[in-house]
Design a protein around this motif. Structure first.
Motif, mmCIF file in Angstrom:
data_model
loop_
_atom_site.group_PDB
_atom_site.id
_atom_site.type_symbol
_atom_site.label_atom_id
_atom_site.label_comp_id
_atom_site.label_asym_id
_atom_site.label_seq_id
_atom_site.Cartn_x
_atom_site.Cartn_y
_atom_site.Cartn_z
ATOM 1 N N ARG A 88 0.834 -1.198 0.000
ATOM 2 C CA ARG A 88 0.000 0.000 0.000
ATOM 3 C C ARG A 88 0.873 1.254 0.000
ATOM 4 O O ARG A 88 0.573 2.220 -0.715
ATOM 5 C CB ARG A 88 -0.936 0.030 1.218
ATOM 6 C CG ARG A 88 -1.961 1.171 1.119
ATOM 7 C CD ARG A 88 -2.897 1.234 2.305
ATOM 8 N NE ARG A 88 -2.238 1.795 3.485
ATOM 9 C CZ ARG A 88 -2.886 2.078 4.617
ATOM 10 N NH1 ARG A 88 -4.176 1.810 4.725
ATOM 11 N NH2 ARG A 88 -2.238 2.579 5.641
ATOM 12 N N ASN A 89 1.932 1.250 0.786
ATOM 13 C CA ASN A 89 2.827 2.404 0.819
ATOM 14 C C ASN A 89 3.412 2.690 -0.565
ATOM 15 O O ASN A 89 3.434 3.834 -1.031
ATOM 16 C CB ASN A 89 3.967 2.174 1.818
ATOM 17 C CG ASN A 89 3.481 2.071 3.243
ATOM 18 O OD1 ASN A 89 2.421 2.601 3.582
ATOM 19 N ND2 ASN A 89 4.230 1.385 4.089
ATOM 20 N N ALA A 90 3.908 1.627 -1.211
ATOM 21 C CA ALA A 90 4.504 1.796 -2.531
ATOM 22 C C ALA A 90 3.453 2.227 -3.551
ATOM 23 O O ALA A 90 3.710 3.082 -4.412
ATOM 24 C CB ALA A 90 5.168 0.492 -2.978
ATOM 25 N N PHE A 91 2.262 1.636 -3.464
ATOM 26 C CA PHE A 91 1.181 1.964 -4.393
ATOM 27 C C PHE A 91 0.794 3.438 -4.288
ATOM 28 O O PHE A 91 0.702 4.148 -5.300
ATOM 29 C CB PHE A 91 -0.023 1.070 -4.101
ATOM 30 C CG PHE A 91 -1.230 1.350 -4.952
ATOM 31 C CD1 PHE A 91 -1.334 0.834 -6.225
ATOM 32 C CD2 PHE A 91 -2.275 2.129 -4.459
ATOM 33 C CE1 PHE A 91 -2.457 1.094 -7.015
ATOM 34 C CE2 PHE A 91 -3.392 2.389 -5.226
ATOM 35 C CZ PHE A 91 -3.478 1.874 -6.508
ATOM 36 N N VAL A 92 0.571 3.910 -3.067
ATOM 37 C CA VAL A 92 0.163 5.306 -2.871
ATOM 38 C C VAL A 92 1.263 6.256 -3.328
ATOM 39 O O VAL A 92 0.993 7.274 -3.980
ATOM 40 C CB VAL A 92 -0.216 5.556 -1.399
ATOM 41 C CG1 VAL A 92 -0.402 7.046 -1.138
ATOM 42 C CG2 VAL A 92 -1.485 4.793 -1.042
ATOM 43 N N LEU A 93 2.525 5.937 -3.000
ATOM 44 C CA LEU A 93 3.638 6.769 -3.455
ATOM 45 C C LEU A 93 3.643 6.877 -4.975
ATOM 46 O O LEU A 93 3.782 7.975 -5.537
ATOM 47 C CB LEU A 93 4.959 6.173 -2.968
ATOM 48 C CG LEU A 93 6.239 6.828 -3.507
ATOM 49 C CD1 LEU A 93 6.338 8.275 -3.048
ATOM 50 C CD2 LEU A 93 7.480 6.039 -3.076
ATOM 51 N N GLY A 94 3.472 5.746 -5.645
ATOM 52 C CA GLY A 94 3.465 5.759 -7.103
ATOM 53 C C GLY A 94 2.315 6.568 -7.680
ATOM 54 O O GLY A 94 2.501 7.332 -8.639
ATOM 55 N N VAL A 95 1.120 6.414 -7.106
ATOM 56 C CA VAL A 95 -0.048 7.150 -7.621
ATOM 57 C C VAL A 95 0.117 8.652 -7.415
ATOM 58 O O VAL A 95 -0.223 9.455 -8.301
ATOM 59 C CB VAL A 95 -1.348 6.649 -6.955
ATOM 60 C CG1 VAL A 95 -2.537 7.511 -7.375
ATOM 61 C CG2 VAL A 95 -1.614 5.197 -7.330
ATOM 62 N N VAL A 96 0.634 9.062 -6.251
ATOM 63 C CA VAL A 96 0.849 10.489 -6.000
ATOM 64 C C VAL A 96 1.836 11.070 -7.012
ATOM 65 O O VAL A 96 1.589 12.131 -7.614
ATOM 66 C CB VAL A 96 1.356 10.714 -4.559
ATOM 67 C CG1 VAL A 96 1.846 12.150 -4.378
ATOM 68 C CG2 VAL A 96 0.252 10.416 -3.555
ATOM 69 N N LEU A 97 2.954 10.378 -7.228
ATOM 70 C CA LEU A 97 3.937 10.855 -8.203
ATOM 71 C C LEU A 97 3.352 10.899 -9.608
ATOM 72 O O LEU A 97 3.594 11.846 -10.376
ATOM 73 C CB LEU A 97 5.176 9.957 -8.183
ATOM 74 C CG LEU A 97 6.135 10.117 -7.006
ATOM 75 C CD1 LEU A 97 7.250 9.070 -7.091
ATOM 76 C CD2 LEU A 97 6.734 11.515 -7.001
#
Length: 485
Positions: A88-97
């Motif tokens: 989830r952390n990696a997913f959210v980071l990717g979506v924000v970027l």
């Protein structure tokens, strides 16, 4: 019970299953669709970008290839990051970027700004993508996993095929010289919604054991260097002339061999970025090879079709996009069906799909030969529909089977390796098939119908090689089951 489905009551969920898993998957697939769509949606926007930003041909090449390059570079390290620190952390980071980079692309005032924004956008897409397959590994089991991968296969197939249609529609809606900006702006509200829903439906993943793991920086650098050297001459395509690009590709293979040697050494005392034990599973090794070969042919179909329709027959971006709709429709229906059938039929389902794609593309080439004029979109609609059906029986079942023996804890890294192979295959196919197309146009005095037919046959060749590998996997699997030598 064969598994839940979207909307199944919590009381009927398999023991230990996350009752929000289908909603979590939907959030992931929406974001995954957005990232994969941007691989193809920009192709039809290039003429408008050239006019709106007075962009050079080299800059336009990097708008497309830069995204593909950084996308491919991020996949494996991002998958490893998700395995270690939570998907989830990696997913959210990717979506924000990705959302921020999309907004930056939309407001670009010159070509250089747009290229840089696309590089960031591609890297962000590479962060998101392996988390989706990793979450499927984590959240689903048995027949449910096949259905979930069927949905992912639908997203992969449809996003690639429908990109030109959506791009053309958005440009038509925006109009003028700035209509292309909608191609990027459309990602912003989707990205914001995906972040909000991710925090609501995707549970944070806490590893069972708090073991301090190294991120394997040497392995990451070797992998990034090798992939860059291999991909760069492929994504540059027609812009890089001379023998230098083949020297780069050869050097990349050498660096990747060094990467494999390092991972073997490093894996003796720590966890490497790519666990080479993955490739001891023939289902994973052969499945990854099938995916690489199939994407070499599959992705290039829309590249050469769009070139033929827009440059050769002067279709508008919207009309060119509509011509790809039959493939997208067939792929969407068959991918969902393939996800349900794969647990019963196994790799023979992939063999059938590859055979259908090869035959349908040959019929497509015949249709272009018989009806080479402005009505070619109607002549190719039915064979492209059949090819889409075949494609839907390849992508999601192959993904399910390839990852079927991979432990969930390695799902992100394994998915990253699989997706990297597909990105390399796509770049290789577009470079090879595009070269045939442009060479035929030049040698035939601008006969784009002939160029399209001949390059389509190269696409068929890639699919047939993938078919041989799939048949080999069926044979190996049957010998393993029966204990034959």
């Amino acid at each position: 019970m064969s598994g839940g489905s979207p909307g199944t009551a919590a009381a009927r969920d398999p023991e230990g299953a996350d009752p929000r898993r289908w909603k979590a998957l939907t959030v992931c697939l929406v974001a995954g669709f957005m990232t994969l769509l941007d691989v193809s949606i920009v192709n039809v926007a290039l003429p408008a970008i050239r006019t709106g930003l007075d962009a050079s041909q080299s800059a336009l090449q990097w708008v497309v290839s830069g995204y593909a390059l950084t996308f491919g570079l991020a996949l494996i390290p991002a998958g490893r990051f998700g395995d270690m620190y939570g998907r989830r952390n990696a997913f959210v980071l990717g979506v924000v970027l990705f959302t921020l980079a999309s907004a930056a692309s939309g407001i670009a005032g010159d070509a250089s700004w747009l290229v840089v924004a696309r590089l960031v956008q591609g890297a962000a897409g590479g962060v998101i993508t392996p988390q989706v397959s990793g979450l499927i590994q984590q959240l689903f089991r048995g027949a449910e996993r096949g259905r979930a991968f069927g949905m992912l296969g639908t997203v992969i197939g449809v996003s690639t095929a429908i990109g030109p249609l959506l791009g053309g529609a958005l440009i038509h809606l925006g109009g003028g010289t700035d209509g292309w900006r909608l191609v990027f702006y459309v990602n912003v509200p989707i990205g914001i919604l995906a972040v909000v829903l991710a925090y609501r439906y995707i549970r944070p993943h806490v590893p069972a054991e708090r073991v301090r793991e190294s991120t394997d920086p040497v392995g990451v650098l070797l992998l990034a260097g090798g992939i860059t050297l291999v991909l760069l001459p492929l994504v540059e395509g027609q812009e890089w002339h001379g023998a230098g690009k083949w020297v780069s590709a050869a050097a990349g293979v050498v660096v990747l061999a060094g990467f494999a040697a390092w991972e073997h050494h490093y894996g003796r005392y720590s966890t490497p970025v790519v666990d080479l034990s993955l490739f001891r599973r023939h289902s994973y090794t052969l499945g990854a090879l099938i995916g690489t070969l199939y994407f070499a042919g599959f992705t290039a179909i829309f590249f050469i079709l769009t070139l033929y329709l827009q440059n050769g027959l002067h279709y508008s971006p919207l009309e060119a996009g509509l011509a790809t709709t039959p493939f997208a429709a067939g792929s969407a229906v068959a991918a969902a069906l393939g996800g349900r059938l794969v647990t019963r039929m196994g790799r023979p389902l992939v063999v059938a799909g590859l055979l259908l794609v090869a035959v349908s593309l040959c019929v497509t080439a015949l249709a272009v030969w018989l009806v080479p004029g402005e009505h070619v979109a109607w002549a190719t609609a039915l064979p492209l529909l059949a090819a889409g059906v075949g494609s839907g029986l390849v992508i999601s079942p192959n993904q399910t089977l390839t990852l079927s023996e991979v432990p969930p804890a390695m799902g992100g890294a394994a998915g990253g390796v699989l997706q990297t192979g597909q990105r390399i295959g796509a770049a290789l196919g577009i470079a090879a098939i595009g070269s045939v197309f442009f060479a035929e146009v030049a040698s035939s005095g601008g006969d784009q119908a002939t160029a399209f037919r001949h390059s389509l046959l190269v696409t068929v060749a890639f699919v047939l090689v993938a078919l041989v590998v799939a048949v080999a996997d069926v044979v190996v699997d049957r010998r393993t089951r029966t204990g034959s030598p």
